[in-house]
Design an enzyme around this catalytic site. Structure first.
Site, PDB file in Angstrom:
ATOM      1  N   HIS A 145      -4.493  -3.456  -0.271  1.00  0.00           N
ATOM      2  CA  HIS A 145      -3.514  -3.265   0.808  1.00  0.00           C
ATOM      3  C   HIS A 145      -3.208  -1.780   0.999  1.00  0.00           C
ATOM      4  O   HIS A 145      -3.319  -1.243   2.110  1.00  0.00           O
ATOM      5  CB  HIS A 145      -2.240  -4.038   0.463  1.00  0.00           C
ATOM      6  N   GLU A 146      -2.847  -1.116  -0.084  1.00  0.00           N
ATOM      7  CA  GLU A 146      -2.458   0.296   0.033  1.00  0.00           C
ATOM      8  C   GLU A 146      -3.662   1.166   0.403  1.00  0.00           C
ATOM      9  O   GLU A 146      -3.530   2.144   1.137  1.00  0.00           O
ATOM     10  CB  GLU A 146      -1.790   0.788  -1.254  1.00  0.00           C
TER      11      GLU A 146
END
Ligand code: ZN
Length: 501
Positions: A265-266
């Site tokens: 995600h990051e």
């Protein structure tokens, strides 16, 4: 570039530098700072943010902006200059309406509210947080009043995160989304075949989890020459310039998916910023188009890529090499189904793709009621629990698993939540377009070849930075306004297949 444009750019670069320094202090606060640093760090951050705000709203910036505006040949063009003047104008005019005293009061109140919220959540005691939250809501209602007249009191808040977006538009999109998402979750619960995921919940060496996550992030295209990963309680991405975009993750020694999907995600957020054109550096355009568009990138890599079968065709053998004891006997299909298990749950950040947006809609409705003055803070836990029952068929056992779970309200971030759901929709809409442009996209991913995908995003989304408002960007890239259809089609076909519906 004309003389006045150059003057404006230099001023904006200084503001950018101050904010980048503040970002670095915040990153440090959440990664390495010893607890004793908290008090003075809060002052340092307040000082830097206030300096940046004062520089932005100063008469000198206003004059530089006006003079630069005269120099832009065609204000409606796509040139960096025209776009810089447009975006800066919006930020300048909005910030000018907010008195300096309000900014200090808001920062002080939210910093206190944040500490109170942490204690209240640890003890599952909403009553303890309520007075602080009342102050935050009151300040936010005041903030809204600076922007009167508006169509809806929620509009000025939403606009801070999703430039140009109106509450009524979000409402219309959610109204189209809700019945079909609720029906899908219900069908899975009533008719779906069982999905077993117990093998994901057992001890996984943290060092190996860390190494695997970073290896995959680099395979996606996250550049460690211009980034790094550290640990923090809540995963986030931050940048101190286009050449230094950092991510954090958290690891759970007994759950492989927590750290892995946080890293994916990051990394999605970070690759967006790493892909912004260098010509936009040190300016307000060296950023994502909006939080929703930013979230479309993180959710795309986390879910549309990271929870897809082709992706794990490429990388599951490698994961099995890291964890032969835990996964050696688990075949790809069982793993794929496990990481996509649908189960209504209390906690938003742990929600699966099929239920996630329902958590957002609940918050969107409660926030509107708070801001409009239709819901008192004291009545919030009851309203929360009623909506949880309506949307997800669950009642939280306590407020820590309910109304106290998110950090956002303590930080004064009302109007932020809808961007998460919008990100999901934008991701699916971009994906549909990209799949048209790259016909063998899935085969490429299954072969571990992710550069065509990243290349497409770079070309159509990343390099533009914040040059376009989110709605405009979506229209330019996909040819359509934001619509929930691609996302609903995606959910239906993916989970229909997994659950045999
Ligand atoms: Zn995110």
């Amino acid at each position: 570039m004309g003389k006045n444009l150059e003057r404006l750019r230099q001023r904006l670069a200084q503001i950018y530098d101050i904010n980048a320094a503040a970002n670095l202090l915040e990153w440090d606060q959440q990664t390495y700072m010893p607890p004793g640093g908290a008090d003075e760090r809060a002052y340092q951050l307040a000082t830097l943010r206030r300096l940046a705000h004062e520089l932005l709203v100063s008469d000198e910036t206003g004059e530089a902006l006006e003079a630069a505006r005269q120099e832009v040949a065609d204000p409606d063009s796509d040139s960096d200059e025209a776009r810089l003047v447009w975006r800066t104008g919006h930020e300048y005019e909005k910030s000018r309406k907010v008195p300096g005293e309000w900014v200090s009061e808001f920062n002080r109140t939210t910093s206190l509210a944040h500490a109170t919220w942490q204690e209240a959540r640890a003890e599952a005691d909403f009553g303890r947080f309520a007075p602080a939250l009342r102050n935050v809501v009151e300040l936010r209602r005041q903030y809204v009043s600076f922007f009167a007249p508006y169509d809806h009191p929620y509009d000025p808040l939403l606009d801070d995160f999703e430039l140009g977006m109106k509450t009524a538009q979000v409402q219309a999109v959610f109204d189209a989304l809700r019945p079909r998402q609720v029906a899908l979750v219900k069908a899975i619960a009533e008719h779906g075949s069982a999905v077993q995921d117990d093998f994901l919940h057992q001890p996984f060496d943290e060092g190996k989890q860390w190494q695997f996550g970073l290896e995959i992030a680099q395979r996606l295209g996250y550049d460690l020459q211009r980034g790094r990963q550290d640990r923090s309680a809540h995963p986030f991405t931050t940048s101190f310039g286009l050449g230094d975009v950092r991510i954090t993750t958290r690891l759970d020694p007994n759950d492989l998916t927590v750290g892995l999907f946080a890293t994916l995600h990051e990394a999605g957020h970070a690759m967006y910023e790493q892909g912004i054109s260098p010509s936009l550096a040190r300016s307000p355009l060296a950023d994502g188009a909006s939080l929703g568009v930013h979230e479309s990138q993180s959710r795309l890599w986390e879910n549309l890529v990271g929870r897809s079968r082709p992706f794990w065709q490429a990388f599951y053998p490698r994961l099995q090499e890291y964890f032969p004891e835990q996964l050696g006997e688990v075949d790809l299909e069982r793993f794929y189904r496990a990481i996509n298990k649908v189960q209504p749950s209390f906690i938003r950040v742990e929600a699966d793709e099929a239920t996630y947006n329902l958590h957002i809609m609940l918050r969107f409705e409660l926030e509107q009621a708070l801001v409009a003055g239709d819901l008192a803070v004291a009545d919030l836990p009851l309203a929360w629990n009623e909506k949880m029952q309506d949307y997800l068929g669950l009642t939280p056992p306590d407020d820590a698993k309910g109304v106290l779970q998110d950090v956002h309200w303590s930080a004064g971030l009302l109007g932020y939540f809808p961007t998460y759901a919008l990100g999901n929709l934008v991701a699916a809409q971009l994906w549909a377009r990209m799949a048209g442009d790259i016909p063998d996209l899935e085969a490429q991913i299954a072969a571990g070849e992710l550069s065509p995908l990243l290349g497409w995003m770079r070309e159509h989304v990343h390099r533009h930075g914040a040059k376009f408002a989110p709605a405009e960007l979506v229209r330019r890239v996909t040819g359509n306004d934001l619509t929930p259809e691609p996302y609903l089609d995606y959910l239906q076909s993916k989970f229909g297949a997994i659950y045999g519906l």
